[in-house]
Design a protein around this motif. Sequence first.
Motif, mmCIF file in Angstrom:
data_model
loop_
_atom_site.group_PDB
_atom_site.id
_atom_site.type_symbol
_atom_site.label_atom_id
_atom_site.label_comp_id
_atom_site.label_asym_id
_atom_site.label_seq_id
_atom_site.Cartn_x
_atom_site.Cartn_y
_atom_site.Cartn_z
ATOM 1 N N VAL A 273 0.838 -1.210 0.000
ATOM 2 C CA VAL A 273 0.000 0.000 0.000
ATOM 3 C C VAL A 273 0.869 1.255 0.000
ATOM 4 O O VAL A 273 0.621 2.203 -0.762
ATOM 5 N N GLU A 274 1.904 1.280 0.842
ATOM 6 C CA GLU A 274 2.754 2.467 0.930
ATOM 7 C C GLU A 274 3.589 2.663 -0.333
ATOM 8 O O GLU A 274 3.703 3.786 -0.839
ATOM 9 N N ARG A 276 2.841 1.598 -3.321
ATOM 10 C CA ARG A 276 1.901 1.971 -4.378
ATOM 11 C C ARG A 276 1.509 3.445 -4.255
ATOM 12 O O ARG A 276 1.432 4.164 -5.264
ATOM 13 N N ARG A 277 1.290 3.900 -3.030
ATOM 14 C CA ARG A 277 0.926 5.308 -2.813
ATOM 15 C C ARG A 277 2.033 6.238 -3.291
ATOM 16 O O ARG A 277 1.769 7.242 -3.974
ATOM 17 N N ARG A 278 3.266 5.913 -2.949
ATOM 18 C CA ARG A 278 4.382 6.784 -3.327
ATOM 19 C C ARG A 278 4.608 6.783 -4.835
ATOM 20 O O ARG A 278 4.901 7.820 -5.429
ATOM 21 N N GLU A 281 1.946 8.864 -6.462
ATOM 22 C CA GLU A 281 2.217 10.284 -6.204
ATOM 23 C C GLU A 281 3.286 10.814 -7.148
ATOM 24 O O GLU A 281 3.156 11.909 -7.702
ATOM 25 N N GLU A 286 -3.734 7.939 -9.949
ATOM 26 C CA GLU A 286 -4.521 7.392 -8.853
ATOM 27 C C GLU A 286 -3.799 6.225 -8.188
ATOM 28 O O GLU A 286 -3.328 5.311 -8.868
ATOM 29 N N ALA A 287 -3.734 6.238 -6.860
ATOM 30 C CA ALA A 287 -3.054 5.164 -6.115
ATOM 31 C C ALA A 287 -3.878 3.887 -6.091
ATOM 32 O O ALA A 287 -3.350 2.807 -5.857
#
Length: 443
Positions: A273-274, A276-278, A281, A286-287
């Motif tokens: 999750v982290e 993928r978020r970075r 960004e 979209e994450a």
Amino acid sequence: MSRIDTFIGPRPNQALIGAMTTFNRVFMLKGIPLLRDLWPLRKVPPFRGLANIRHFDVPADDEARLKAVCGRGKATFIAPNHPEFFTDWMIDKEVIARVSPLAASWATHAIVNGTGPLAQRFWLANNLIAQIPGNGTPAREFSEAWALKGHAVLLHPEGSVGWHGNHVARLLPGAVEMAREALEQGRRTDSGFEAWVAPIVWKLVFLEDVEKPLMAECAYVERQLKLDPRAGRSLPERVYGIYLALLARQEERLGITANPCAAFAERQAAIIVEARRRIAEMLETEAGQDEDQLLRLARRRLREKGALSKETAKELRSLAEALARVRRVGSFAFVGRSVTQEELAEHLKRIRHDYCAGSLRDTLNRFLPQPAGPRRAYIRVPQPLAIHEFSGSVDNALEALRSRMQVALDAINVELEARGTFRRYANPFHHAQIASSAIERTG
């Protein structure tokens, strides 16, 4: 463009392909008769064969089923599972030699084009099709034209190697799409033209107890990764311990506070999750989108010259590689109460491929991974998919193929389990997950 990124169509040489089939059978697969059983030659490739596969179990009906969909008036795309690097092409070459000797095979451009002009001519003469990232059109066009001549085309529908011999991963659409395009072309001149996607599955099983060499490989990996030695622990506990240490390192890099009581899958999910978020960004997207799509977008952006600063490109590449590595340990690792020596060997090969680098030994292992002992290959051919009779979508076709492949693979395992073939241990991935769930319930 550089040679590695320039597509050149294969120029198959029938005599060379025939000679390489024999060479492959002896030096790459089975080894040299008599010499392969002598000590210490039985430990030395190529006396014992680089892939060390002594026997092939291919039922006559399965071989006949595959052969029946190859030949004139048919465009056939063979789609095997992809559980082990290097060995895959060795086994696949043996299979196509029996049913379509001039079949073309897809391979990464790093192999076909990236090893020098002499090697490139050799691979092209062996009918290898270079897959060029970001420019797949020439390879597809050659594949379809070759299939229209009645020669099969082989490509791995799972994409990159996952090192999971019991699980068929998500399939890529190339084989189905090319079969449909070839069908459309073939029907222009022959109303009875057929197009097929023929799935194959194979499973590798050790012929002897290989715990000792697997323990030695564990010790090597621990040294290379600078981990505390875990001598005295069982083989599965050592493999699991390596994964936990690598997980902790990634958590630290991403600034994630780990819960030591959490199951491996839960900690793995937090990293995914982290990361993928970075990545989302950095790509300004979209994450929540599919991880495969996100990784493809990241790699495409990294190939675009000048699209990113040097520092941003370095960070994006690191995050994409971390995401790809961490998610490679899928649910297949957690579901079983027990784990076999074959599965533990796959874990070690996955770790070595993904995390061990810098030495000549590690480099060789990435291209020529060596098994812990002699093996038997169980090869099955599920019912091929008749594209000329199939009216569903590409996704429907992929699901049908994947289902047939998984059923065939499961049947091999059921058959071998009934014979008592496997050497099993308690699966620490599964039991750690059960223990974590129990802590949550009583928490």
